[in-house]
Design an enzyme around this catalytic site. Structure first.
Site, PDB file in Angstrom:
ATOM      1  N   GLU A 191      10.838  43.767  -7.767  1.00 40.16           N
ATOM      2  CA  GLU A 191      11.564  44.905  -7.233  1.00 40.16           C
ATOM      3  C   GLU A 191      12.828  44.382  -6.572  1.00 40.16           C
ATOM      4  O   GLU A 191      12.822  43.302  -5.985  1.00 40.16           O
ATOM      5  CB  GLU A 191      10.758  45.659  -6.168  1.00 40.16           C
ATOM      6  CG  GLU A 191       9.556  46.403  -6.684  1.00 40.16           C
ATOM      7  CD  GLU A 191       8.268  45.619  -6.536  1.00 40.16           C
ATOM      8  OE1 GLU A 191       7.230  46.093  -7.026  1.00 40.16           O
ATOM      9  OE2 GLU A 191       8.285  44.504  -5.959  1.00 40.16           O
ATOM     10  N   TYR A 216      19.608  39.222 -12.328  1.00 35.99           N
ATOM     11  CA  TYR A 216      18.386  39.478 -13.090  1.00 35.99           C
ATOM     12  C   TYR A 216      18.710  39.962 -14.505  1.00 35.99           C
ATOM     13  O   TYR A 216      18.091  39.518 -15.479  1.00 35.99           O
ATOM     14  CB  TYR A 216      17.494  40.488 -12.370  1.00 35.99           C
ATOM     15  CG  TYR A 216      17.068  40.030 -10.987  1.00 35.99           C
ATOM     16  CD1 TYR A 216      16.718  38.716 -10.724  1.00 35.99           C
ATOM     17  CD2 TYR A 216      17.024  40.933  -9.929  1.00 35.99           C
ATOM     18  CE1 TYR A 216      16.338  38.300  -9.460  1.00 35.99           C
ATOM     19  CE2 TYR A 216      16.641  40.529  -8.659  1.00 35.99           C
ATOM     20  CZ  TYR A 216      16.305  39.211  -8.431  1.00 35.99           C
ATOM     21  OH  TYR A 216      15.928  38.807  -7.178  1.00 35.99           O
TER      22      TYR A 216
END
Length: 159
Positions: free
Chosen positions: A113, A125
């Site tokens: 998360e 990411y």
């Protein structure tokens, strides 16, 4: 400059209790709601699903990552790079390491998360092959911000 730093002495190893003061320093300088030392101690010694690693650069801990190994998934619980070492490739190095580890151990996914507002982390990411798979509304207790749930599928090919 990025490549030069990564060519210098780097070691990725399991976190030890003696590392916790440095980890807490990185944690406090990275997050609005940093984990307590007791939380890390619980993860290191009582949570059988948890694994923590550190990245040392010239004998100084500059980054760390916490994970839970759940069935065929590695879930990244926390991940930070010390402020003076950001945007120099250390975060990428840790993500590559854990991707290769996941591949060699047969994991199928890596999940995490990230705060909706953390564009820098989200770009990192995404550059490493993570994609958004959902939203956890009001996930963060400090301000009620949503978390973006991201996942990377681990394939047998090049990472």
């Amino acid at each position: 400059m990025k490549d030069k730093i990564l060519e210098e002495k780097i070691e990725i190893r399991e976190m030890k209790e003696k590392d916790l003061d440095k980890i807490r320093e990185i944690e406090i300088n990275s997050f609005n709601s940093p984990w307590s030392k007791d939380s890390f101690i619980y993860e290191l010694f009582q949570n059988s699903l948890a694994r923590y690693i550190v990245l040392e650069h010239e004998d100084d801990i500059v980054a760390y990552m916490g994970m839970w190994f759940i069935h065929n998934e590695i879930h990244i619980t926390n991940f930070a790079v010390a402020p003076d070492y950001r945007k120099k490739g250390f975060g990428t190095k840790l993500l590559r390491f854990i991707t290769l580890f996941a591949k060699t151990k047969g994991f199928k996914y890596i999940t995490l998360e990230v705060r909706r507002s953390n564009d820098t982390a989200r770009r990192l990411y995404e550059s490493m092959g993570f994609s958004t798979i959902g939203v956890r509304p009001s996930y963060y207790q400090d301000n009620g911000e949503d978390a973006i749930l991201m996942q990377k599928k681990i394939s047998r090919g090049v990472y």
